[in-house]
Design an enzyme around this catalytic site. Structure first.
Site, PDB file in Angstrom:
ATOM      1  CB  CYS A  13      -0.913  -0.083   1.296  1.00 14.99           C
ATOM      2  SG  CYS A  13       0.023   0.015   2.764  1.00 14.99           S
TER       3      CYS A  13
ATOM      4  CB  CYS B 267       3.598  -0.712   2.315  1.00 12.78           C
ATOM      5  SG  CYS B 267       2.661  -1.453   3.670  1.00 12.78           S
TER       6      CYS B 267
END
Length: 78
Positions: free
Chosen positions: A11, A14
């Site tokens: 994501c 991240c």
């Protein structure tokens, strides 16, 4: 060289976490190798249930939400 693993599904948080870690390492002059781990079984193997997670040299140092730059610097210099 420090071995860093960023745990998460890939994501935006991240990706941002990986960028933050790289930026702090560059600022400190610390050599690192970043590996992104997106396999849920592997993430669970570290005991992380909230991502992104950060593992440095085999030790989980952070899980859930974006870390603070000061904390990243402490982890990289420990």
């Amino acid at each position: 060289m420090k071995d860093i693993k960023i745990l998460g599904p890939g994501c935006a948080r991240c990706t941002t976490t990986a960028e933050m870690v790289q930026k702090e390492a560059d600022r400190l002059g610390t050599e690192i190798q970043i590996e992104k781990v997106s396999d849920y079984a592997a993430i669970a193997g570290y005991g992380v249930v909230s991502t992104p997670g950060i593992v440095i040299d085999g030790k989980v140092v952070h899980a859930g939400g974006l870390p603070k730059a000061d904390d990243i610097a402490k982890w990289l210099t420990a």
